[in-house]
Scaffold this active site. Structure first.
Site, PDB file in Angstrom:
ATOM      1  N   CYS A  71      -6.332  -4.038   6.977  1.00 41.24           N
ATOM      2  CA  CYS A  71      -7.489  -3.140   6.967  1.00 41.24           C
ATOM      3  C   CYS A  71      -8.653  -3.679   6.157  1.00 41.24           C
ATOM      4  O   CYS A  71      -9.810  -3.376   6.458  1.00 41.24           O
ATOM      5  CB  CYS A  71      -7.079  -1.759   6.457  1.00 41.24           C
ATOM      6  SG  CYS A  71      -6.628  -1.693   4.711  1.00 41.24           S
ATOM      7  N   CYS A  92       0.830  -1.207   0.000  1.00 41.84           N
ATOM      8  CA  CYS A  92       0.000   0.000   0.000  1.00 41.84           C
ATOM      9  C   CYS A  92       0.864   1.256   0.000  1.00 41.84           C
ATOM     10  O   CYS A  92       0.588   2.218  -0.722  1.00 41.84           O
ATOM     11  CB  CYS A  92      -0.935  -0.011   1.203  1.00 41.84           C
ATOM     12  SG  CYS A  92      -2.059   1.408   1.282  1.00 41.84           S
TER      13      CYS A  92
END
Length: 366
Positions: free
Chosen positions: A198, A101
């Site tokens: 997440c 990410c």
């Protein structure tokens, strides 16, 4: 300086944005909408993908007194992070989606867009320090709070990215940040930290992979075999549900003859075979790394340390660069290291760079 502050809805990014504004920068806050279906995340989930998180970020921006926007990067995130995560596990590797990410989203897609809009830097709530090096390069160092240090997940950043980054929390401890948040009137001062991946709201990685991969995985079912005897000890519903070094959740029908616990030693995604054995056979003395990313000067050889997990210990190591790959010799063995993990290299507190582990040299004690 015009600064874009990435605000997750947590305490760290809120204080980072406040400090950037207090330093005199022209700050705009943004929240990244990374989930295609944020309504599916339960309220209070310990991630950064809920509608509640977006609202927390907006309220923090209001308290700080900065403009605030939401950027929808859900499709890019799904393609570059979620799909990569699934593909790596299906191939028997163990990826770290946080590094992915940072490499592809926060310090690539976001930074590129920010620069295109006339911003000079992106500020985040990561715990790491940036200092000016003697050679004119920007160096990244471990944070003052070693317990919260996040330089490992930032080890994929290069000079072009570091020159346009701000980490306002690198010189503070977490306790100091929480106290400051409370003093500033930020409602997220006591909000729990996020720890889980997440996009997996309930933390059940294996269950999530089973649901998402389905028949896309090479082998949905397979066997668990003993490393000594080759005996089949049990069956599983997908090799992607295992990682090297795993002990729990093996569901083996009977204990080892010597009574010691068994650990996952090897995963073969093509046949679906998962091999288990004693802990000492997880010892790794040498690593091969691919796709190296360098934070500054590219070394041919380095004696330093390597970190192999986000909050793992440092191991003394010698790095030798071999073209577009690296060989890393560990001076003491590390245990439970899997292909797909990131090896982040340090010279003292300075981050040198990182590589993705492609192979390990295990010394099997028999």
């Amino acid at each position: 300086m015009r600064v874009l502050a990435a605000m997750s809805g947590g305490v760290d990014s809120a204080v980072a944005a406040a400090r950037a504004a207090e330093a005199g920068h022209d700050v705009t806050g943004i929240h990244l909408a990374l989930s295609r279906n944020p309504q599916s995340y339960r309220s209070g989930a310990r991630g950064c993908c809920t509608i509640e998180d977006s609202n927390d970020a907006r309220r923090a921006a209001d308290v700080i007194g900065i403009p605030f926007y939401v950027w929808d990067l859900s499709d890019r995130f799904h393609e570059d992070v979620v799909e990569d995560f699934m593909a790596e596990y299906a191939a028997g590797r163990t990826p770290n989606p946080c590094l992915r990410c940072n490499e592809k989203i926060k310090f690539a897609a976001v930074l590129d867009r920010a620069l295109g809009l006339g911003f000079d830097a992106v500020a985040t709530g990561h715990y790491a320090r940036l200092v000016a090096g003697a050679d004119g390069l920007v160096e990244m160092h471990r944070a003052v709070d070693h317990g919260k240090d996040q330089s490992y997940v930032l080890g994929v950043l290069d000079q072009g990215q570091l020159r346009h980054s701000l980490f306002p929390l690198g010189g503070s401890t977490k306790d100091e940040v929480r106290r400051e948040a409370a003093e500033r009137g930020l409602l997220v001062a006591d909000k729990p930290d996020s720890h889980d991946i997440c996009f997996i709201a309930d933390g059940d990685n294996a269950g999530w992979l089973r649901e998402k991969l389905g028949d896309r995985a090479p082998h949905h079912e397979g066997t668990i075999v003993d490393d000594d005897t080759g005996e089949v000890l049990g069956r599983h519903e997908g090799s992607y549900g295992f990682t090297i070094g795993q002990r729990k959740g093996l569901r083996i029908g009977r204990p080892a003859p010597d009574g010691r616990p068994r650990f996952v030693l090897d995963i073969e995604p093509v046949s679906g075979t998962v091999t288990v054995g004693p802990h000492e056979r997880l010892a790794v003395h040498r690593l091969r790394g691919i796709r190296p990313r360098w934070c500054g000067t590219v070394p041919d050889r380095l004696s330093g340390t390597v970190q192999l997990r986000a909050h793992g210990e440092e191991h003394r190591a010698v790095l030798v660069r071999d073209g577009d790959e690296v060989d890393i010799e560990l001076l003491e063995p590390a245990y439970g290291i899997a292909p797909g993990q990131a090896a982040v290299l340090y010279d003292g507190s300075r981050v040198v760079g990182s590589a993705t582990i492609s192979a390990t040299d295990r010394v099997a004690a028999r």
